[in-house]
Design an enzyme around this catalytic site. Sequence first.
Site, PDB file in Angstrom:
ATOM      1  N   GLU A 188       0.858  -1.193   0.000  1.00  0.00           N
ATOM      2  CA  GLU A 188       0.000   0.000   0.000  1.00  0.00           C
ATOM      3  C   GLU A 188       0.892   1.240   0.000  1.00  0.00           C
ATOM      4  O   GLU A 188       1.010   1.950   1.012  1.00  0.00           O
ATOM      5  CB  GLU A 188      -0.920   0.000   1.234  1.00  0.00           C
ATOM      6  CG  GLU A 188      -1.929  -1.129   1.243  1.00  0.00           C
ATOM      7  CD  GLU A 188      -2.704  -1.253   2.551  1.00  0.00           C
ATOM      8  OE1 GLU A 188      -3.794  -1.849   2.543  1.00  0.00           O
ATOM      9  OE2 GLU A 188      -2.208  -0.746   3.595  1.00  0.00           O
ATOM     10  N   GLU A 316      -6.309  -7.862  -0.626  1.00  0.00           N
ATOM     11  CA  GLU A 316      -6.739  -7.919   0.765  1.00  0.00           C
ATOM     12  C   GLU A 316      -8.212  -7.564   0.853  1.00  0.00           C
ATOM     13  O   GLU A 316      -8.699  -6.659   0.157  1.00  0.00           O
ATOM     14  CB  GLU A 316      -5.955  -6.929   1.644  1.00  0.00           C
ATOM     15  CG  GLU A 316      -4.504  -7.267   1.868  1.00  0.00           C
ATOM     16  CD  GLU A 316      -3.822  -6.266   2.798  1.00  0.00           C
ATOM     17  OE1 GLU A 316      -4.543  -5.541   3.540  1.00  0.00           O
ATOM     18  OE2 GLU A 316      -2.583  -6.197   2.793  1.00  0.00           O
TER      19      GLU A 316
END
Length: 616
Positions: A188, A316
């Site tokens: 991320e 995710e």
Amino acid sequence: MRKLNFTRIIKRSLPVLAAIALLGSVFTLRSYADGELTGKTAEEIVAMMNKGWNMGNTLDARDGNSSDIYSQETSWGNPRINREMIHGVKEAGFDTIRIPITWYKFIDKSNGYAINPDFMAHVKEVVDWALEEDLFVIINVHHESWVNRTDIDKSYKEIGEELSAVWSQISDEFADYDQKLIFEGMNEPRAGGADYEWQGNPACYEAVNYLDQVFVDTVRGNGKGHNGERVLMVPGYAASSSQLVLNSIKLPQINGETASNIALSVHCYSPYEFCLTDQKNTFDPNNASDNSDIKRLMSSLEISFISKGIPVIIGECGCTNSGNNNVEREKWFAFMGEQTAKKGIPAIVWDNGANKTSGGECHSYIDRKTGEMVSPELIAAFLSGKYAEPLAAAEDVTYDFEPFDNGSGKLTPMSPDIAGFITKKLANQSKVNHTEGAVVGFSLKVTTYTDKTAAMDISRFAGKNLKITAWVSSKDTDTVTMSLTNNSADYITVNTTSDWQELTIYAAIGDGETLLEFKGDEDTEFYIDDITLTMVDSLEVVSDGKDSNVDSKNGNSGNGSDEPGNGYVTEDGTPVTVINGKIVIIVMLSAIVGVAILGALAITIGKWKKRDKKKS
């Protein structure tokens, strides 16, 4: 005659014994660096990945001692990685495992960003374990402070230098691994610590696009093994699912065209309050306020990427345990499973090992020590895309625990909670099988030192007469008891076999909760399969061998004074043992591997004895 040289005999027996041990091993000892899956496009690979599981808060943890390559993976509370856990991921029905990795503690910046070879070897070991389970494997760079710099919009070229050095080494190490192994450039990437950390801004978006290009250039430029065709996952800013970030993504190019075999990486925890906080613990898939973010994301991904030949992987996703709200979570997982399956998007559930009920980050689905499912009903809903509504009406039914077609043409593991098993008292499915003709061969495994009892709710049969049949076997010589928790009059019969034993109860089911319980001795591991519930007009009469019926008013213990083993038989003459209203059966299993080894040793000794006779 010469004396037998047992040292020589044993040494020359080792190849035979090793072969037997190999055949009996649970895990196949083979190298997966030989290239077995090749020549596929990213779209073809992604179509095979299905649902997956994240080994979170393990190799990606940030604490521990850099001089100990194993300390990092346990520094956030999870145990050392073991093969049983990874085997459990496959057994649970997942086809993909994502292994997040934080590298910075093992990078020597003073030596050209060299990665500690021992840590690299450990990563490779874990990857091999996963590939041996025939899982697709994703590895990445995860919680890297050198990536998530607050000034990422200004320092992206410096970040890119280290990113290239790291991926160059990883590409070298895994070059010969085929397309089952997937690289994800970053997790991320974002401006860590900034006020706009999770939202970003246009300059930050461009920085991430630059780093994605560096990653793809490095791997494709490696020129070794399968790196030219390997699927590469690239995220937008923070792997965000926001429309603003998705619109800002510029896919990496090679020679002026979009690079081949890349996939977009996106994370989805929507709705946020339900998935990552304790502020909301209910989810209604039919309510727009709950489902709109997910539906909007699916539509956007299809329009902007999938329809243009760029596959998407949701790296995710998940929803936290908030006050044991598993019924609501099951609805969310079913909805997410359904929506992603419709678009052909693999979704990988985030698991950080936090088996708690509050705090906003409670994501535990696979037991990290045993590999068993923590919440089988959530995994089943996720894999099947269907919410397991309770069976409303009584109907004859058989539960064989085999995978079923969920309507999509794909086999989905059966969730034991569909059969009415109470999750908190339930162990996992296991590949020990009684079902005739089963392709996979599942049964229900119960480990009594952790589960105590497997309890199945059959209250929906209130007012009915039932014939209940189940087959049980055991890992060792143990006792296994099948019983009912209500006060109904139940008649018991049993038919035994050499391995699997058939247990049968005839019972009048009363009002209120009625549980069919299976219980073994302490430290027992036993298996249940092919449970059949059949409604009957009247109860079976069982003879006690003395031309009198078993008393149905005192829990099938005869007239209340007979001792266990007092001569009860079924109508076909099969002996029955009755203990306090429960039928108890001893399950005997032979030690096959031990016998095989002893047999092989005996054959070898005999063979060498004959040779020695000829030489004497």
